[in-house]
Write a protein that holds these residues in place. Structure first.
Motif, PDB file in Angstrom:
ATOM      1  N   UNK A  19       0.793  -1.232   0.000  1.00  0.00           N
ATOM      2  CA  UNK A  19       0.000   0.000   0.000  1.00  0.00           C
ATOM      3  C   UNK A  19       0.827   1.284   0.000  1.00  0.00           C
ATOM      4  N   UNK A  20       2.072   1.177  -0.417  1.00  0.00           N
ATOM      5  CA  UNK A  20       2.921   2.360  -0.490  1.00  0.00           C
ATOM      6  C   UNK A  20       2.367   3.307  -1.549  1.00  0.00           C
ATOM      7  N   UNK A  21       2.206   4.583  -1.193  1.00  0.00           N
ATOM      8  CA  UNK A  21       1.667   5.568  -2.127  1.00  0.00           C
ATOM      9  C   UNK A  21       0.150   5.558  -2.235  1.00  0.00           C
ATOM     10  N   UNK A  22      -0.513   4.724  -1.444  1.00  0.00           N
ATOM     11  CA  UNK A  22      -1.967   4.591  -1.553  1.00  0.00           C
ATOM     12  C   UNK A  22      -2.723   5.691  -0.794  1.00  0.00           C
ATOM     13  N   UNK A  23      -2.175   6.102   0.358  1.00  0.00           N
ATOM     14  CA  UNK A  23      -2.901   7.069   1.207  1.00  0.00           C
ATOM     15  C   UNK A  23      -1.953   8.138   1.728  1.00  0.00           C
ATOM     16  N   UNK A  24      -2.557   9.186   2.272  1.00  0.00           N
ATOM     17  CA  UNK A  24      -1.777  10.259   2.907  1.00  0.00           C
ATOM     18  C   UNK A  24      -2.182  10.349   4.376  1.00  0.00           C
ATOM     19  N   UNK A  25      -1.428  11.119   5.125  1.00  0.00           N
ATOM     20  CA  UNK A  25      -1.738  11.305   6.546  1.00  0.00           C
ATOM     21  C   UNK A  25      -2.975  12.191   6.680  1.00  0.00           C
ATOM     22  N   UNK A  26      -3.920  11.745   7.469  1.00  0.00           N
ATOM     23  CA  UNK A  26      -5.165  12.481   7.655  1.00  0.00           C
ATOM     24  C   UNK A  26      -5.011  13.752   8.468  1.00  0.00           C
ATOM     25  N   UNK A  27      -3.850  13.921   9.118  1.00  0.00           N
ATOM     26  CA  UNK A  27      -3.631  15.127   9.934  1.00  0.00           C
ATOM     27  C   UNK A  27      -2.803  16.178   9.190  1.00  0.00           C
ATOM     28  N   UNK A  28      -1.626  15.773   8.695  1.00  0.00           N
ATOM     29  CA  UNK A  28      -0.746  16.770   8.067  1.00  0.00           C
ATOM     30  C   UNK A  28      -0.793  16.731   6.543  1.00  0.00           C
ATOM     31  N   UNK A  29      -1.378  15.660   5.972  1.00  0.00           N
ATOM     32  CA  UNK A  29      -1.517  15.572   4.517  1.00  0.00           C
ATOM     33  C   UNK A  29      -0.292  15.041   3.792  1.00  0.00           C
ATOM     34  N   UNK A  30       0.738  14.701   4.551  1.00  0.00           N
ATOM     35  CA  UNK A  30       1.945  14.182   3.905  1.00  0.00           C
ATOM     36  C   UNK A  30       1.821  12.684   3.648  1.00  0.00           C
ATOM     37  N   UNK A  31       2.761  12.165   2.864  1.00  0.00           N
ATOM     38  CA  UNK A  31       2.688  10.768   2.430  1.00  0.00           C
ATOM     39  C   UNK A  31       2.778   9.792   3.605  1.00  0.00           C
ATOM     40  N   UNK A  32       2.204   8.621   3.371  1.00  0.00           N
ATOM     41  CA  UNK A  32       2.335   7.506   4.313  1.00  0.00           C
ATOM     42  C   UNK A  32       3.465   6.624   3.805  1.00  0.00           C
ATOM     43  N   UNK A  33       4.371   6.291   4.675  1.00  0.00           N
ATOM     44  CA  UNK A  33       5.487   5.423   4.295  1.00  0.00           C
ATOM     45  C   UNK A  33       5.338   4.064   4.970  1.00  0.00           C
ATOM     46  N   UNK A  34       6.223   3.136   4.604  1.00  0.00           N
ATOM     47  CA  UNK A  34       6.128   1.778   5.163  1.00  0.00           C
ATOM     48  C   UNK A  34       7.482   1.343   5.723  1.00  0.00           C
ATOM     49  N   UNK A  35       7.415   0.485   6.721  1.00  0.00           N
ATOM     50  CA  UNK A  35       8.629  -0.078   7.321  1.00  0.00           C
ATOM     51  C   UNK A  35       8.483  -1.569   7.477  1.00  0.00           C
ATOM     52  N   UNK A  36       9.618  -2.229   7.401  1.00  0.00           N
ATOM     53  CA  UNK A  36       9.626  -3.683   7.576  1.00  0.00           C
ATOM     54  C   UNK A  36      10.270  -4.006   8.917  1.00  0.00           C
ATOM     55  N   UNK A  37       9.590  -4.810   9.712  1.00  0.00           N
ATOM     56  CA  UNK A  37      10.149  -5.210  11.022  1.00  0.00           C
ATOM     57  C   UNK A  37      10.240  -6.735  11.055  1.00  0.00           C
ATOM     58  N   UNK A  38      11.373  -7.207  11.537  1.00  0.00           N
ATOM     59  CA  UNK A  38      11.551  -8.665  11.664  1.00  0.00           C
ATOM     60  C   UNK A  38      11.625  -9.006  13.150  1.00  0.00           C
ATOM     61  N   UNK A  39      10.684  -9.837  13.573  1.00  0.00           N
ATOM     62  CA  UNK A  39      10.640 -10.229  14.988  1.00  0.00           C
ATOM     63  C   UNK A  39      11.735 -11.262  15.280  1.00  0.00           C
ATOM     64  N   UNK A  40      11.956 -11.508  16.553  1.00  0.00           N
ATOM     65  CA  UNK A  40      12.978 -12.494  16.946  1.00  0.00           C
ATOM     66  C   UNK A  40      12.669 -13.873  16.390  1.00  0.00           C
ATOM     67  N   UNK A  41      11.392 -14.108  16.220  1.00  0.00           N
ATOM     68  CA  UNK A  41      10.968 -15.416  15.690  1.00  0.00           C
ATOM     69  C   UNK A  41      11.298 -15.549  14.200  1.00  0.00           C
TER      70      UNK A  41
END
Length: 260
Positions: A19-41
Motif C-alpha cells: 500500500x505504499x503511495x496509496x494514502x496520505x496522513x489524515x492530519x498533516x496531509x503528507x505521504x504515508x510510508x512503510x517499514x519492515x520489522x523482523x521479529x525475533x521469531x
C-alpha cells in the motif's frame, strides 16, 4: 580492491509493500510510508505510518498500522461500494427493459427529426426555384431562406447531439452495475492489489488518521455507500427494496445529467 570497487552495488531487496503511495496522513496531509520489522521469531511484519515531513505541522499521528489491519480496513471500504448479486440481477433486468423502450422512442424521435430536415430542404429548393422563375423579390427570398436555414441548423444540431449522446447513459449504467458488483467479488477473493487499484480509481482523499483508513467516494459510488448505510438501519424487506430502487433511479439520473 580495484576489482571490488568496480562491482555494481547490490540492490536492496524489494520489500513488497502493498500500500505504499496509496494514502496520505489524515492530519498533516503528507505521504504515508512503510517499514519492515523482523521479529525475533523471524516473522516479518510491514507497518505504515506518516513520513512526518511537514515543516509547519507537528504531526501527532505516531501510530504504526500493520499491513494486515490496513488490508482489512481497505476491504471494508470496498464492501461499502459493492453491489450485492441479487441487486445486480434486478438492475440488469430493469436496464434491459429500459434499453428496449429507449431504442423504440429514439427511433421515433430520430425519424421525426430526419423527416423535418428533409421537408425544410424541399421547401428551400422550391423557394430557390420560385425566385429564379421570378415569383419572389430578392429581399423576400433572402428573408424566407434565412429563416428556413436557421430552422434547419437547429434541427441538424439536435440530430447531431442526439446521435452523439442519445442513450449513452444506458452503457454507463451497465458498466457501473457490473463494476460495483465486481467489487464484491474482489472482497471475496481477498485480492489486495485489485482492491487497492479499485479504491484508487473510485475514491479520492484516501487518508490514514488514528489508525483508521477513510476514503471519499466519487459519484455514483458515493450513492451506493449511502444506500449501504441506509439498508443497515431498515427493518423490513419492503423498505429495503424501495431504498435499492431509489439508488437505481439516482444513478440513472446522474448518468443522464452528465451527458447533458
Amino acid at each position: 580492491a580495484l576489482v571490488a570497487n568496480g562491482k555494481p552495488r547490490k540492490k536492496r531487496g524489494d520489500k513488497n509493500f502493498q500500500f505504499l503511495g496509496f494514502a496520505t496522513c489524515g492530519e498533516c496531509g503528507y505521504a504515508i510510508t512503510a517499514e519492515r520489522k523482523i521479529k525475533r521469531s523471524g516473522k516479518v511484519y510491514h507497518y505504515y505510518h506518516c513520513t512526518f515531513k511537514s515543516k509547519t505541522i507537528v504531526c501527532s499521528q505516531t501510530r504504526f498500522l500493520r499491513e494486515e489491519v490496513l488490508a482489512e480496513q481497505m476491504k471494508g471500504q470496498v464492501q461499502k461500494v459493492s453491489l450485492p448479486d441479487e441487486w445486480r440481477e434486478k438492475y440488469l433486468e430493469r436496464l434491459e427493459k429500459e434499453t428496449g423502450e429507449a431504442r423504440h422512442s429514439s427511433d421515433i424521435f430520430l425519424q421525426n427529426l430526419r423527416e423535418k430536415i428533409a421537408d425544410i430542404k424541399i421547401r428551400i429548393d422550391r423557394l430557390t426555384d420560385g425566385y429564379l422563375s421570378g415569383s419572389f423579390e430578392l429581399a423576400e427570398y433572402q428573408e424566407t431562406k434565412n429563416r428556413l436555414m436557421s430552422e434547419k441548423k437547429t434541427l441538424d444540431e439536435q440530430l447531431s447531439d442526439f446521435e452523439r449522446k442519445g442513450n449513452h447513459w444506458l452503457g454507463l449504467m451497465r458498466n457501473w452495475i457490473i463494476e460495483a458488483n465486481q467489487a464484491l467479488n474482489l472482497t471475496k477473493s481477498e485480492n489486495l492489489p485489485a482492491m487497492r487499484d479499485f479504491l484508487a480509481d473510485i475514491g479520492s482523499n484516501r487518508r490514514l488518521a488514528s489508525g483508521m483508513l477513510s476514503v471519499d467516494f466519487q459519484k455514483p459510488f458515493s450513492f451506493l455507500a449511502e444506500t449501504r448505510d441506509r439498508t443497515r438501519s431498515v427493518q423490513n424487506n419492503f423498505s429495503s427494496n424501495s431504498v435499492w430502487w431509489s439508488l437505481y433511479d439516482k444513478v440513472r439520473t446522474f448518468f443522464e445529467q452528465i451527458l447533458d
